[in-house]
Scaffold this motif. Structure first.
Motif, PDB file in Angstrom:
ATOM      1  N   GLY A  25       0.831  -1.222   0.000  1.00 36.60           N
ATOM      2  CA  GLY A  25       0.000   0.000   0.000  1.00 36.60           C
ATOM      3  C   GLY A  25       0.850   1.251   0.000  1.00 36.60           C
ATOM      4  O   GLY A  25       0.527   2.260  -0.668  1.00 36.60           O
ATOM      5  N   THR A  26       1.949   1.218   0.767  1.00 33.56           N
ATOM      6  CA  THR A  26       2.846   2.402   0.821  1.00 33.56           C
ATOM      7  C   THR A  26       3.467   2.637  -0.533  1.00 33.56           C
ATOM      8  O   THR A  26       3.557   3.792  -1.026  1.00 33.56           O
ATOM      9  N   GLY A  29       0.922   3.973  -2.794  1.00 32.81           N
ATOM     10  CA  GLY A  29       0.605   5.375  -2.473  1.00 32.81           C
ATOM     11  C   GLY A  29       1.691   6.313  -2.939  1.00 32.81           C
ATOM     12  O   GLY A  29       1.398   7.428  -3.393  1.00 32.81           O
ATOM     13  N   ARG A  41      -5.863   7.366  -3.520  1.00 33.90           N
ATOM     14  CA  ARG A  41      -6.287   7.128  -2.137  1.00 33.90           C
ATOM     15  C   ARG A  41      -7.264   5.991  -2.086  1.00 33.90           C
ATOM     16  O   ARG A  41      -7.206   5.122  -1.232  1.00 33.90           O
ATOM     17  N   SER A  44      -5.484   2.786  -2.664  1.00 34.95           N
ATOM     18  CA  SER A  44      -4.788   2.336  -1.443  1.00 34.95           C
ATOM     19  C   SER A  44      -5.759   1.660  -0.489  1.00 34.95           C
ATOM     20  O   SER A  44      -5.472   0.618   0.124  1.00 34.95           O
ATOM     21  N   THR A  48      -5.745  -2.128   0.828  1.00 33.03           N
ATOM     22  CA  THR A  48      -5.771  -2.474   2.266  1.00 33.03           C
ATOM     23  C   THR A  48      -6.882  -3.470   2.555  1.00 33.03           C
ATOM     24  O   THR A  48      -6.709  -4.441   3.295  1.00 33.03           O
TER      25      THR A  48
END
Length: 393
Positions: A25-26, A29, A41, A44, A48
Motif C-alpha cells: 500500500g505504501t 501510495g 487514495r 490504497s 488495504t
C-alpha cells in the motif's frame, strides 16, 4: 499444545501478510498508482481491504490446511451437527438402556439373592432328606434284623411246637404209666399193710457223683450205672428170683441229665424209693440231683461245747445232744442228710463206745470239740475226730 501451535501460525501468517500489504500500500501510495481509474487514495484503500481479505482467507486456508478440526468446522458443520444430534439421541437411548439395564441388574440381583436363598433352602432340605433317607435305611436294616429275628423265633417256636408235640405224646405215655401205677397202688394197699416191706419210701437205693458239663450220652451212662447199683441192692434184699428192674420217671431223668450237663462242677445223684417197696411189685424210684460242693476241710473245727456231767446217766444225753447239734450244723452248711434218719455222719461203734467210756470217767465241766476227720463234700458222710478237755471253760 496443538491449539497454541495453530494460534501461533495464524498470528505469524497474518503479520507477514499485513506487513506485505502495508509495504504494497505504501509503495502504491508513493507511486500514486490507480486501479480501474480510481484515485490513488481509493486504490490504497482497496489494496488495504484486499490485504485484510487475503489475511483472513490465508488464515482460514492455513488453519484448514493444518487442522482437520478446522476443516470439519468450516465444511462439515451440518454433518457434525447431524452426527452430534444422532450421537445425543444414541446417548439418550443408551442412557435409557442403561437405566433399564440398571433396573434389570437390580431385579437380577434380587432374583439372584432369592435364588441363593432358595438354593440354601433346597440344600438344607436336601440335607434333611439325606438324614431322613439314612434314618429310613437304618430303619429298614433294623426291620430286616427284626424280621430275621422273628423268622428265627418262628423257626424256634416251630421246633419247640414239634418238641412239645413229642413231649405231649411222651407225657401221655407217662400218664398212662402213672395211671397204671396208681391202679397197682390201689390194688396193693392191703399187700402194703400186710406185705414184706424191704425199702421204705424215700430210702436211698443208690448214690453217686456224676461229673457235670459233659455230653448227654456220657451222663446217661453214669446214671444208668447208678440205676444198676439200685437194682443190685434190691436184688440182694428180695433175692435173685425176685423182680428187681428199676423204673425211673423219664421226665425226671431228662431234667436231671439237663441239669448235670449245664453244670460246671460235680453233681450228687440220688436214686430213692418212690414208695414202700414190697416183694413182687415193680420197683419205682425218684431221682434227685444236688451240687457236690466242698463243705468241711480236713481238721476244720465244727463245734465246741461245755457240758456238766454229774453222773453216768448224763453221758448218753450229752453225746446225743452234741451229735444232734453237729448234724444240724452240717446240714445247714450243705451236707446231704439221709432222708429216713436225717443224719449226715458215720461214727464207728468203737469211737462211740470210746467217747462214752471216757465221759463216764469224768465229772463236772467237760469241754467237747469236734473236728472234720477228712475233706468232706455234700455227698458226705461226715466223719469226726472228737477231743475231750476236762475243766476248761
Amino acid at each position: 499444545m496443538y491449539g497454541l501451535y495453530l494460534i501461533g501460525v495464524m498470528v505469524v501468517t497474518g503479520g507477514i501478510i499485513a506487513f506485505i500489504g502495508d509495504k504494497l500500500g505504501t509503495k502504491i501510495g508513493k507511486k500514486r498508482l490507480s486501479i480501474f481509474g480510481l484515485r490513488p487514495r481509493h486504490t490504497s484503500m482497496i489494496i488495504t481491504v484486499l490485504t485484510g481479505v487475503f489475511i483472513t482467507a490465508a488464515s482460514i486456508g492455513v488453519m484448514a490446511i493444518t487442522s482437520e478440526n478446522v476443516r470439519t468446522a468450516l465444511f462439515g458443520m451440518e454433518q457434525l451437527n447431524a452426527t452430534m444430534s444422532s450421537t445425543k439421541k444414541a446417548v439418550e437411548a443408551l442412557a435409557v438402556e442403561l437405566l433399564q439395564s440398571q433396573e434389570e441388574y437390580r431385579n437380577a440381583e434380587g432374583n439372584l439373592k432369592k435364588s441363593r436363598k432358595e438354593i440354601a433352602d433346597l440344600k438344607a432340605e436336601q440335607e434333611t432328606l439325606t438324614a431322613e433317607s439314612e434314618n429310613l435305611k437304618n430303619g429298614i436294616s433294623k426291620l430286616e434284623s427284626e424280621k430275621n429275628a422273628l423268622t428265627s423265633q418262628n423257626e424256634t417256636l416251630t421246633a419247640s411246637n414239634t418238641k412239645l408235640d413229642e413231649s405231649n405224646k411222651k407225657l401221655s405215655a407217662d400218664n398212662s404209666q402213672l395211671e397204671e401205677h396208681a391202679k397197682n397202688l390201689r390194688e396193693g394197699l392191703i399187700a402194703i399193710r400186710e406185705g414184706d416191706i424191704a425199702f421204705r419210701a424215700g430210702e436211698i437205693l443208690a448214690t453217686g457223683v456224676v461229673k457235670g458239663g459233659r455230653s448227654e450220652p456220657e451222663i446217661t451212662d453214669d446214671i444208668n450205672s447208678l440205676v444198676a447199683q439200685a437194682s443190685k441192692k434190691i436184688e440182694q434184699s428180695f433175692g435173685s428170683d425176685a423182680e428187681s428192674s428199676v423204673w425211673v420217671y423219664q421226665p425226671e431223668l431228662q431234667n436231671a441229665i439237663d441239669e448235670i450237663s449245664g453244670s460246671t462242677g460235680d453233681m450228687v445223684v440220688r436214686i430213692a424209693a418212690a414208695g414202700n417197696l414190697i416183694r413182687g411189685e415193680p420197683v419205682r424210684t425218684s431221682l434227685s440231683v444236688y451240687p457236690n460242693k466242698d463243705v468241711f476241710a480236713r481238721n476244720e473245727l465244727i463245734l465246741s461245747r461245755i457240758y456238766d456231767i454229774k453222773n453216768d446217766d448224763d453221758v448218753e444225753p450229752i453225746i446225743q445232744k452234741f451229735l444232734a447239734e453237729i448234724n444240724r450244723l452240717a446240714v445247714e452248711k450243705g451236707i446231704l442228710p439221709d432222708p429216713i434218719t436225717g443224719t449226715v455222719g458215720a461214727m464207728e461203734v468203737e469211737q462211740m463206745y470210746g467217747l462214752a467210756g471216757n465221759l463216764m470217767e469224768l465229772r463236772g465241766p467237760v469241754h467237747l470239740t469236734a473236728y472234720a476227720r477228712d475233706n468232706t463234700k455234700s455227698i458226705g458222710p461226715l466223719r469226726l475226730n472228737i477231743e475231750i478237755d476236762k475243766g476248761n471253760s
